[in-house]
Design an enzyme around this catalytic site. Structure first.
Site, mmCIF file in Angstrom:
data_model
loop_
_atom_site.group_PDB
_atom_site.id
_atom_site.type_symbol
_atom_site.label_atom_id
_atom_site.label_comp_id
_atom_site.label_asym_id
_atom_site.label_seq_id
_atom_site.Cartn_x
_atom_site.Cartn_y
_atom_site.Cartn_z
ATOM 1 C CD GLU A 1 36.522 9.545 -9.015
ATOM 2 O OE1 GLU A 1 35.958 8.777 -9.819
ATOM 3 O OE2 GLU A 1 36.135 9.698 -7.844
ATOM 4 C CD GLU B 1 29.213 2.824 -3.716
ATOM 5 O OE1 GLU B 1 30.104 3.338 -4.422
ATOM 6 O OE2 GLU B 1 28.088 3.371 -3.538
ATOM 7 C CG ASP C 1 36.124 3.311 -1.040
ATOM 8 O OD1 ASP C 1 37.196 3.769 -1.497
ATOM 9 O OD2 ASP C 1 35.017 3.811 -1.314
ATOM 10 N NE ARG D 1 34.114 8.844 -12.024
ATOM 11 C CZ ARG D 1 32.906 9.168 -11.567
ATOM 12 N NH1 ARG D 1 31.892 9.261 -12.387
ATOM 13 N NH2 ARG D 1 32.720 9.414 -10.280
#
Length: 592
Positions: free
Chosen positions: A177, A493, A313, A181
Site C-alpha cells: 500500500e 476498478e 489481482d 499510494r
C-alpha cells in the site's frame, strides 16, 4: 510600421504572456524530464533510511533499462471528430466530475490536512496508511490532470515541507500500500510536472522501503515492523504472504530507478519477478500462482486458491503494464502475462446466465486440491469489484501484444461489470457476489429454475428451502446467487476498465456507461462534505444504504481521475505514452 505601433504590439504580447503565466503557473510551462535523466535535485544525504546499515547488502545490481527494447503497437483508437453537441455533453459531464473532486478535496483540506483521510460525514481526520498524508499524495497527479495548478503547487509545497518518511506512529506498515499510494503518487506527479521536489521525496520513500528488502534472500517483509528495522533488528520475510503484496511492487520500483538513475530499486523487484517466472509453470495450476505464497522459503505454490481478484489481482495486472512501461513486446513480463491469461481462460473465466443472454464474462475463484499426486480443481463462479480491473488489463495487454482475442475478452469482462451495476435497483454493484454460471461460454439460455437451484447450492440451503423465497428475501437480481459483501467503498476498478475500453475502441457508448455509473454512485454516496462508502447497495425499498463515513484516498486518486479522463480529450495522458499503476498514477513509458 511606426516605432510607436511596434512598441504597443510588443507590449501587448508581453502582457498576454504574463497573464497566461500567472493563470497557469510555472509548472505547466516546465518541460518534462527526459526518460532516464533527472534534473538537479536536493537529496538529503543525512535522511535516516540512507544512513542506516544494511545487514545483507546487495553489491551488484541488474542494469536498469534506459530505452524501450521494441516499438510497441498503439493502444488508443483513432478517434472520429465529435460534433458540437457531443463536445458540449462531454464537457458538461467532465465539469461535473471536476466539481465532485473539488468538493472532496476541499473537505480534506479543511478537516484533515496532512493526515491520511477525512471522514466525509463527520469531517474528522483519520490515519490509515502511516499518517503520511495518503489523500494528499494520492491526489497530486489528479490535481495536475484536472488543471488545478494552484492547488497542485500548494499541495507539492506541503508534501515537500511537511511530509517526512523517517518514521510513523503506526506499529507496522503495508509495503504494498505504501508503494502504490505514496511512491506511485509521487512518481506519477513528478512524471507529469517535472517538479524535482517530488522526485526527491520519492527517493526518500524508495530508500525507506528498500530497507524492507534487507533480508537473507532479499525478498521484502510485506507487513513491515518499521520501528524494529530502524533499531537495526534482523528481519526475514514472512512465511505466508499474499501474492499481490509481493508481486505488485515492480512498476514503482522500476520507474524510480529509471528516473533517479539508482539501479538498486529495479534490481530488488526484478529478483521477485524472476522467481515468479521460474515458478509459474510448476504450480498446481500451471500458469497461475496461488493467492498465498511463501517468500521466506521462495515457495510460490503454497496456497490452494487461485484467482484474479483481491489478494492476487495487481500481480497479474502488472505483467502487461511492465511490458508497456519498459517497451518490451517480448521477454519475461510479456511471457508471464500471456501464460497467465491462457491458464485463466482454461480455469477461471466463466459466463453468467442472464435473462437477456448477455455475452459477458467474469473471472471466478478456483480451488485446487491434491490427492495421491493428482490435482483436482473446482471453480467457484464468484466475482467482485476488485475483479473489474480485468477488462482494462486485457485491453491494454491485447493491444500491446497485438492479440485481438484479449481485446474481445476485455469487452466482455468490462461489459460484465457494467451489467452488474445495472442489475441492482440503485445502479451500483456490491463488493463481492456469486453468480449462476452457464454450462458453456458459447451458448447460454436463461432458466429461472436453474438459477433458483444455484441459489440453494451457493447458500448451502436445504432442499426444503425454496430458491425463489431466498431470492425474494435477499432481493437477489437475476443470476445472482449470493451477496457476501454488499458494500460499495468508492472503488474505481469498474470505471477504470470502462475508461480503458473507451480509449482502446473510441466507442462513445463506454462514455455513456460511465456517466450512468457515476450518477448512480453519486446519488448513493453523496454527503454534505464529499462522498462516503455505503454498507449496502441492495437495501430494502425505501431504506437507506447506510453510509460508512469513510472515503479512502483512491476516491480522489483513482475513481474521479478515471471518470475525468473518460470525458476528456483522448490525448490527455494518452495510453500510447503513459501506463497507470494500480493506484491510477501515470508513469511515462520508455520509448526507443
Amino acid at each position: 510600421m511606426s516605432a510607436l505601433r511596434r512598441y504597443l504590439i510588443a507590449a501587448f504580447v508581453i502582457f498576454v504572456f504574463i497573464g497566461l503565466w500567472q493563470q497557469w503557473g510555472a509548472n505547466s510551462w516546465r518541460p518534462l524530464p527526459t526518460p532516464g535523466r533527472h534534473p538537479t535535485q536536493a537529496i538529503d544525504k543525512d535522511f535516516f533510511w540512507r544512513t542506516i546499515e544494511h545487514q545483507y547488502p546487495v553489491t551488484t545490481f541488474r542494469p536498469v533499462p534506459t530505452a524501450a527494447t521494441d516499438v510497441l503497437p498503439g493502444v488508443q483508437a483513432k478517434f472520429s471528430p465529435e460534433s458540437a453537441e457531443q463536445r458540449q455533453i462531454r464537457l458538461s459531464r467532465r465539469a461535473a466530475i471536476k466539481d465532485a473532486f473539488s468538493r472532496s478535496w476541499k473537505a480534506y483540506k479543511e478537516h484533515a490536512w496532512l493526515r491520511d483521510e477525512v471522514t466525509p460525514i463527520t469531517g474528522k481526520p483519520v490515519d490509515t496508511f502511516g499518517g503520511w498524508g495518503a489523500t494528499l499524495v494520492d491526489s497530486l497527479d489528479t490535481l495536475w490532470i484536472m488543471g488545478l495548478k494552484d492547488e497542485f503547487s500548494f499541495a507539492v509545497e506541503a508534501v515537500s515541507r511537511n511530509v517526512s518518511f523517517v518514521t510513523t506512529k503506526a506499529e507496522t506498515i503495508n509495503v504494498f500500500e505504501t508503494t502504490i499510494r505514496f511512491l506511485g503518487g509521487l512518481l506519477g506527479a513528478y512524471d507529469l510536472s517535472g517538479d524535482a521536489r517530488l522526485l526527491s521525496k520519492a527517493v526518500d520513500v524508495g530508500d525507506m522501503l528498500y530497507k524492507a528488502f534487507d533480508t537473507p534472500n532479499h525478498l521484502p517483509v510485506t507487513r513491515w515492523d518499521i520501528h524494529a528495522a530502524a533499531r537495526g533488528e534482523s528481519q526475514t520475510p514472512h512465511g505466508n504472504t499474499l501474492l499481490a503484496e509481493l508481486g505488485s511492487l515492480s512498476m514503482e520500483f522500476s520507474r524510480l530507478s529509471i528516473v533517479s538513475g539508482d539501479p538498486k530499486y529495479y534490481d530488488a523487484v526484478q529478483r521477485i519477478s524472476e522467481l515468479l517466472a521460474a515458478a509459474q509453470m510448476k504450480t498446481k495450476v500451471p500458469g497461475l500462482w496461488p493467492v498465498v505464497v511463501d517468500p521466506a522459503r521462495e515457495d510460490f505454490d503454497v496456497g490452494s486458491d487461485y484467482g484474479l481478484g483481491g489478494m492476487s489481482d495487481s500481480t497479474y495486472e502488472y505483467l502487461p503494464k511492465m511490458a508497456a512501461l519498459l517497451g518490451q513486446r517480448t521477454g519475461m513480463y510479456a511471457e508471464m502475462y500471456l501464460r497467465s491469461m491462457e491458464a485463466a481462460d482454461r480455469h477461471l473465466f466463466f459466463r453468467p446466465m442472464s435473462p437477456k443472454n448477455d455475452d459477458i464474462l467474469f473471472p471466478g475463484n478456483l480451488h485446487a486440491s491434491v490427492s495421491d499426486g493428482h490435482v483436482s480443481t473446482k471453480l467457484d463462479p464468484s466475482a467482485g469489484h476488485l475483479t473489474c480491473f480485468v477488462g482494462g488489463m486485457l485491453a491494454l495487454g491485447g493491444r500491446t501484444m497485438s492479440n485481438e482475442t484479449h481485446v474481445e475478452w476485455a469487452e466482455r469482462f468490462t461489459g460484465g461489470c457494467v451489467w452488474a451495476y445495472s442489475s441492482f435497483d440503485r445502479g451500483v454493484m456490491p463488493e463481492t457476489m456469486s453468480l449462476t454460471s452457464c454450462p458453456s461460454r458459447s451458448e447460454c439460455v436463461w432458466s429461472k429454475p436453474a438459477w433458483h437451484g444455484h441459489v440453494l447450492s451457493a447458500q448451502s440451503a436445504s432442499k426444503e428451502n425454496d430458491g425463489a423465497l431466498l431470492v425474494e428475501a435477499q432481493r437477489l437480481p437475476p443470476s445472482f446467487t449470493k451477496i457476501p459483501d454488499a458494500r460499495y467503498i468508492l472503488r474505481p476498478e469498474a470505471i477504470e476498465s470502462v475508461f480503458i475500453m473507451y480509449r482502446v475502441t473510441g466507442d462513445p457508448s463506454w462514455q455513456d456507461a460511465a456517466w450512468r455509473m457515476w450518477l448512480a454512485i453519486d446519488k448513493m454516496t453523496h454527503t454534505e462534505l464529499a462522498n462516503s462508502a455505503v454498507w449496502d447497495v441492495n437495501p430494502k425499498s425505501g431504506e437507506d444504504p447506510g453510509k460508512a463515513d469513510s472515503m479512502e484516498s483512491f476516491w480522489l486518486g483513482e475513481t474521479l481521475k478515471y471518470l475525468y479522463l473518460t470525458f476528456s480529450e483522448p490525448d490527455l495522458v494518452s495510453l500510447d505514452d503513459w501506463v497507470f499503476n494500480t493506484e491510477a498514477h501515470p508513469f511515462r513509458r520508455l520509448k526507443r
